[in-house]
Design an enzyme around this catalytic site. Structure first.
Site, PDB file in Angstrom:
ATOM      1  N   SER A 193       4.865   6.713   2.600  1.00  0.00           N
ATOM      2  CA  SER A 193       5.609   5.420   2.666  1.00  0.00           C
ATOM      3  C   SER A 193       4.751   4.565   2.081  1.00  0.00           C
ATOM      4  O   SER A 193       3.654   4.446   1.422  1.00  0.00           O
ATOM      5  CB  SER A 193       5.271   5.091   3.903  1.00  0.00           C
ATOM      6  OG  SER A 193       5.274   6.220   5.500  1.00  0.00           O
ATOM      7  N   ASN A 208       0.791  -1.362  -0.201  1.00  0.00           N
ATOM      8  CA  ASN A 208      -0.095  -0.315  -0.081  1.00  0.00           C
ATOM      9  C   ASN A 208       0.885   1.043   0.200  1.00  0.00           C
ATOM     10  O   ASN A 208       1.914   1.569   0.494  1.00  0.00           O
ATOM     11  CB  ASN A 208      -0.784   0.291   1.029  1.00  0.00           C
ATOM     12  CG  ASN A 208      -1.583   1.375   1.259  1.00  0.00           C
ATOM     13  OD1 ASN A 208      -2.640   1.956   0.391  1.00  0.00           O
ATOM     14  ND2 ASN A 208      -2.093   2.023   2.293  1.00  0.00           N
ATOM     15  N   HIS A 221       0.525   4.682   1.653  1.00  0.00           N
ATOM     16  CA  HIS A 221      -0.029   5.602   1.873  1.00  0.00           C
ATOM     17  C   HIS A 221       0.634   7.514   2.294  1.00  0.00           C
ATOM     18  O   HIS A 221       2.149   7.725   2.394  1.00  0.00           O
ATOM     19  CB  HIS A 221       0.222   5.066   3.606  1.00  0.00           C
ATOM     20  CG  HIS A 221      -0.665   5.932   4.526  1.00  0.00           C
ATOM     21  ND1 HIS A 221      -1.430   5.951   4.379  1.00  0.00           N
ATOM     22  CD2 HIS A 221       0.071   6.743   5.468  1.00  0.00           C
ATOM     23  CE1 HIS A 221      -2.198   6.665   5.689  1.00  0.00           C
ATOM     24  NE2 HIS A 221      -1.215   7.150   5.980  1.00  0.00           N
ATOM     25  N   ASP A 264      -2.356   0.785   8.058  1.00  0.00           N
ATOM     26  CA  ASP A 264      -1.706   1.789   7.536  1.00  0.00           C
ATOM     27  C   ASP A 264      -0.417   1.256   8.838  1.00  0.00           C
ATOM     28  O   ASP A 264       0.366   2.039   9.067  1.00  0.00           O
ATOM     29  CB  ASP A 264      -2.160   3.254   8.112  1.00  0.00           C
ATOM     30  CG  ASP A 264      -2.504   3.092   6.845  1.00  0.00           C
ATOM     31  OD1 ASP A 264      -3.289   3.152   5.786  1.00  0.00           O
ATOM     32  OD2 ASP A 264      -3.374   4.758   7.149  1.00  0.00           O
TER      33      ASP A 264
END
Ligand code: GRF
Length: 214
Positions: A135, A106, A108, A144
């Site tokens: 990140s 992911n 973020h 997250d």
């Protein structure tokens, strides 16, 4: 063989466009095998040819868990090497994550572990952060919260509002994501016991974005 990427996106899709452009330019040895969205009108879907698009609403699937199961089946059907969340605005359930162990990434927009969740740019401003950024991390069941692989830092400038700060971060997100995907394409990234590994070595601090001047 190019790595097979399944992309999850709910919105605009500028990160997805960066991936598409890098593949087209020969700068990323990857193939997009599907773009999956919980929002049938997401702009991200338009960034790939129609046969690669998949969209369902959780409501139409009968709720959150059912949606996750349908999504997991659809993603698995494309046999991806990696699942990449780029502006995917839902939390992936445990069952989904278990289908793709150590293979979900992911991006973020904050320097994790600071500012998990939403409204990261405004929160960085409200808290007087001197630095902000983005990140790329492995996805686990905590929002997250998975192991961070790489980060890009930007200064917070006097006079910034959430919009100017978001734009400065976004400009770094695209190269950061590509840098990380290149490492994935080279078979250098793994997750073990909740820790990110690069070339088999645990990453104790996130890798910085390396700017390449052409
Ligand atoms: C990016 O800021 C990403 O970090 C966050 O959502 C935004 C998505 O932007 N998770 P886009 O849809 O890739 O343009």
């Amino acid at each position: 063989m190019p790595i097979r990427l399944a992309i999850l996106a709910s919105g605009r899709g500028s990160n997805l466009q960066a991936i598409v452009d890098a593949i087209t330019a020969g700068a990323l040895d990857a193939q997009i095998v599907g773009v999956f969205s919980d929002k049938p009108d997401a702009q991200a879907l338009q960034r790939v040819p129609e046969p690669l698009r998949w969209a369902r609403t959780p409501k139409a699937c009968g709720g959150r868990d059912a949606f996750d199961a349908v999504l997991a089946d659809a993603v698995a059907g494309c046999t991806p090497d990696w699942v990449v969340c780029v502006g995917y605005m839902r939390i992936l359930g445990e069952a989904f994550i278990a289908r793709f162990p150590g293979r979900i990434l992911n991006i973020h927009p904050s320097l994790l572990p600071r500012h998990k969740g939403l409204h990261t740019h405004q929160r960085a401003l409200d808290e007087g952060d001197a630095e902000h950024g983005a990140s790329v991390h492995f996805v686990n069941t905590e929002l997250d919260g998975g192991a961070v692989i790489a980060q890009a830092r930007v200064p917070v400038q006097a006079g910034d509002d959430a919009e100017t700060l978001a734009a400065r971060v976004l400009a770094q997100e695209h190269p950061l994501l590509l840098q990380t995907l290149r490492m994935a394409a080279e078979g250098r990234l793994a997750l073990a016991d909740g820790h990110a590994l690069l070339d088999g070595q645990r990453l104790y601090t996130p890798l910085p974005l390396v700017s390449v001047v052409h």
